[in-house]
Design a protein around this motif. Structure first.
Motif, PDB file in Angstrom:
ATOM      1  N   VAL A  30       0.847  -1.191   0.000  1.00 15.98           N
ATOM      2  CA  VAL A  30       0.000   0.000   0.000  1.00 15.98           C
ATOM      3  C   VAL A  30       0.887   1.246   0.000  1.00 15.98           C
ATOM      4  O   VAL A  30       1.636   1.494   0.953  1.00 15.98           O
ATOM      5  N   ALA A  31       0.790   2.041  -1.085  1.00 15.56           N
ATOM      6  CA  ALA A  31       1.651   3.222  -1.254  1.00 15.56           C
ATOM      7  C   ALA A  31       1.049   4.427  -0.539  1.00 15.56           C
ATOM      8  O   ALA A  31       0.724   5.445  -1.150  1.00 15.56           O
ATOM      9  N   SER A  32       0.918   4.313   0.762  1.00  9.54           N
ATOM     10  CA  SER A  32       0.188   5.314   1.551  1.00  9.54           C
ATOM     11  C   SER A  32       1.041   6.520   1.924  1.00  9.54           C
ATOM     12  O   SER A  32       0.541   7.639   1.995  1.00  9.54           O
ATOM     13  N   LYS A  33       2.308   6.304   2.210  1.00 14.53           N
ATOM     14  CA  LYS A  33       3.199   7.366   2.689  1.00 14.53           C
ATOM     15  C   LYS A  33       2.501   8.236   3.739  1.00 14.53           C
ATOM     16  O   LYS A  33       2.532   9.474   3.662  1.00 14.53           O
ATOM     17  N   GLY A  34       1.853   7.593   4.704  1.00 17.43           N
ATOM     18  CA  GLY A  34       1.216   8.310   5.811  1.00 17.43           C
ATOM     19  C   GLY A  34       0.143   9.298   5.368  1.00 17.43           C
ATOM     20  O   GLY A  34      -0.154  10.251   6.094  1.00 17.43           O
ATOM     21  N   GLY A  35      -0.428   9.117   4.170  1.00 15.70           N
ATOM     22  CA  GLY A  35      -1.459  10.044   3.693  1.00 15.70           C
ATOM     23  C   GLY A  35      -0.898  11.317   3.093  1.00 15.70           C
ATOM     24  O   GLY A  35      -1.619  12.303   2.915  1.00 15.70           O
ATOM     25  N   ALA A  36       0.379  11.317   2.734  1.00 14.50           N
ATOM     26  CA  ALA A  36       1.017  12.479   2.086  1.00 14.50           C
ATOM     27  C   ALA A  36       0.309  12.777   0.760  1.00 14.50           C
ATOM     28  O   ALA A  36      -0.302  11.888   0.166  1.00 14.50           O
ATOM     29  N   PRO A  37       0.400  14.051   0.284  1.00 13.40           N
ATOM     30  CA  PRO A  37      -0.307  14.421  -0.950  1.00 13.40           C
ATOM     31  C   PRO A  37       0.254  13.763  -2.211  1.00 13.40           C
ATOM     32  O   PRO A  37      -0.437  13.693  -3.230  1.00 13.40           O
ATOM     33  N   GLU A  38       1.517  13.298  -2.157  1.00  9.67           N
ATOM     34  CA  GLU A  38       2.115  12.685  -3.359  1.00  9.67           C
ATOM     35  C   GLU A  38       2.445  11.221  -3.083  1.00  9.67           C
ATOM     36  O   GLU A  38       2.619  10.818  -1.935  1.00  9.67           O
ATOM     37  N   HIS A  39       2.541  10.463  -4.187  1.00  8.36           N
ATOM     38  CA  HIS A  39       2.918   9.059  -4.038  1.00  8.36           C
ATOM     39  C   HIS A  39       4.350   8.968  -3.497  1.00  8.36           C
ATOM     40  O   HIS A  39       5.194   9.822  -3.819  1.00  8.36           O
ATOM     41  N   PRO A  40       4.634   7.920  -2.730  1.00  6.59           N
ATOM     42  CA  PRO A  40       6.038   7.708  -2.353  1.00  6.59           C
ATOM     43  C   PRO A  40       6.869   7.432  -3.611  1.00  6.59           C
ATOM     44  O   PRO A  40       6.351   6.940  -4.619  1.00  6.59           O
ATOM     45  N   LEU A  41       8.165   7.724  -3.560  1.00  8.56           N
ATOM     46  CA  LEU A  41       9.026   7.489  -4.728  1.00  8.56           C
ATOM     47  C   LEU A  41       9.096   6.008  -5.081  1.00  8.56           C
ATOM     48  O   LEU A  41       9.238   5.651  -6.249  1.00  8.56           O
ATOM     49  N   TRP A  42       8.976   5.146  -4.086  1.00  7.60           N
ATOM     50  CA  TRP A  42       9.050   3.709  -4.390  1.00  7.60           C
ATOM     51  C   TRP A  42       7.912   3.278  -5.308  1.00  7.60           C
ATOM     52  O   TRP A  42       8.037   2.300  -6.048  1.00  7.60           O
ATOM     53  N   ALA A  63      -5.554  -5.295   8.324  1.00  8.54           N
ATOM     54  CA  ALA A  63      -4.210  -5.540   8.865  1.00  8.54           C
ATOM     55  C   ALA A  63      -3.641  -4.291   9.525  1.00  8.54           C
ATOM     56  O   ALA A  63      -2.925  -4.371  10.526  1.00  8.54           O
ATOM     57  N   PHE A  64      -3.966  -3.110   8.962  1.00  8.79           N
ATOM     58  CA  PHE A  64      -3.384  -1.848   9.445  1.00  8.79           C
ATOM     59  C   PHE A  64      -4.440  -0.743   9.306  1.00  8.79           C
ATOM     60  O   PHE A  64      -4.491  -0.027   8.299  1.00  8.79           O
ATOM     61  N   PRO A  65      -5.311  -0.590  10.309  1.00  7.37           N
ATOM     62  CA  PRO A  65      -6.435   0.350  10.215  1.00  7.37           C
ATOM     63  C   PRO A  65      -6.071   1.786   9.839  1.00  7.37           C
ATOM     64  O   PRO A  65      -6.872   2.449   9.162  1.00  7.37           O
ATOM     65  N   PRO A  66      -4.892   2.308  10.193  1.00  4.11           N
ATOM     66  CA  PRO A  66      -4.594   3.695   9.790  1.00  4.11           C
ATOM     67  C   PRO A  66      -4.607   3.935   8.278  1.00  4.11           C
ATOM     68  O   PRO A  66      -4.753   5.086   7.847  1.00  4.11           O
ATOM     69  N   TYR A  67      -4.477   2.898   7.461  1.00  2.00           N
ATOM     70  CA  TYR A  67      -4.543   3.122   6.004  1.00  2.00           C
ATOM     71  C   TYR A  67      -5.824   3.870   5.634  1.00  2.00           C
ATOM     72  O   TYR A  67      -5.818   4.720   4.744  1.00  2.00           O
ATOM     73  N   GLN A  68      -6.935   3.549   6.296  1.00  2.00           N
ATOM     74  CA  GLN A  68      -8.197   4.219   5.957  1.00  2.00           C
ATOM     75  C   GLN A  68      -8.135   5.706   6.319  1.00  2.00           C
ATOM     76  O   GLN A  68      -8.597   6.556   5.557  1.00  2.00           O
ATOM     77  N   GLU A  69      -7.521   6.011   7.476  1.00  2.00           N
ATOM     78  CA  GLU A  69      -7.362   7.428   7.860  1.00  2.00           C
ATOM     79  C   GLU A  69      -6.477   8.151   6.842  1.00  2.00           C
ATOM     80  O   GLU A  69      -6.728   9.312   6.501  1.00  2.00           O
ATOM     81  N   THR A 126      -6.207  12.418   2.346  1.00  2.00           N
ATOM     82  CA  THR A 126      -5.506  12.867   1.142  1.00  2.00           C
ATOM     83  C   THR A 126      -6.447  12.878  -0.067  1.00  2.00           C
ATOM     84  O   THR A 126      -7.417  12.110  -0.112  1.00  2.00           O
ATOM     85  N   ASP A 127      -6.156  13.773  -1.029  1.00  2.00           N
ATOM     86  CA  ASP A 127      -6.979  13.861  -2.244  1.00  2.00           C
ATOM     87  C   ASP A 127      -6.617  12.792  -3.263  1.00  2.00           C
ATOM     88  O   ASP A 127      -7.414  12.464  -4.124  1.00  2.00           O
TER      89      ASP A 127
END
Ligand code: F42
Length: 145
Positions: free
Chosen positions: A67-79, A121-127, A132-133
């Motif tokens: 899951v490329a969440s990067k903590g809900g950052a506005p941009e995708h992670p570089l990975w 598995a990791f509920p914060p993904y939904q937050e 994020t947009d």
């Protein structure tokens, strides 16, 4: 063999060093959450260097959901861009290392199913998605043939 470049994010680099340095016997969880982490080893799409990215361990049978969440950052992670350019990865899950191939999940029904597994598995993904947009990308990693 390409050069390995550690993450510039110190806590991430520290986790990789502990996890890999102990052959997957230490540093297996995200901070104090107690939730398990895997390490994805891949190639940088511009440098060609080896990159190592810890992600939450989300399993779907023998496959892993990334899951490329990067903590809900506005941009995708570089990975995210690295995996799109070169889908051949290694995944370390504790003491086990697998050669795998990743694919971004586009099909809406497949994505919904895997997203639900990821959030369980990791509920914060939904937050992260709610704050994020961008639509957070999901990959499925399968054992390489
Ligand atoms: N991140 C997630 O997105 N999802 C997770 O489930 C997750 C879990 C997790 C658990 C433990 C932990 O320690 C970290 C965790 N992270 C999770 C954070 C994750 O490991 C990444 O640090 C985060 O997603 C940010 O990824 P990033 O690739 O944007 O990392 C940056 C900080 C980075 O490494 N930047 C490098 C740099 O030097 O600035 C560049 C890295 C790079 O890949 N460069 C490419 C190259 O060619 O080498 C070029 C990339 C390009 O297209 O420009």
């Amino acid at each position: 063999m390409s050069e390995y470049i550690p993450s510039p994010s110190q806590w991430v680099a520290d986790q990789v060093e502990l996890y890999e340095g102990s052959n997957g016997t230490e540093g297996l969880t995200l901070r104090d959450t107690g939730l398990p982490v895997i390490i994805v080893t891949n190639r940088g799409n511009k440098t060609g260097a080896i990159r190592k990215t810890p992600l939450m361990r989300v399993a779907d049978g023998n496959n892993y959901v990334l899951v490329a969440s990067k903590g809900g950052a506005p941009e995708h992670p570089l990975w995210y861009h690295n995996l799109k350019a070169d889908p051949d990865v290694q995944i370390r899950d504790g003491a086990q290392v697998f050669t795998m191939q990743v694919r971004e999940v586009d099909d809406p029904a497949e994505k919904r199913r895997l997203w639900d597994i990821a959030v369980a598995a990791f509920p914060p993904y939904q937050e992260y998605q709610d704050k994020t947009d961008r639509v957070i990308p999901v990959f499925i990693a399968k054992p390489a043939k």
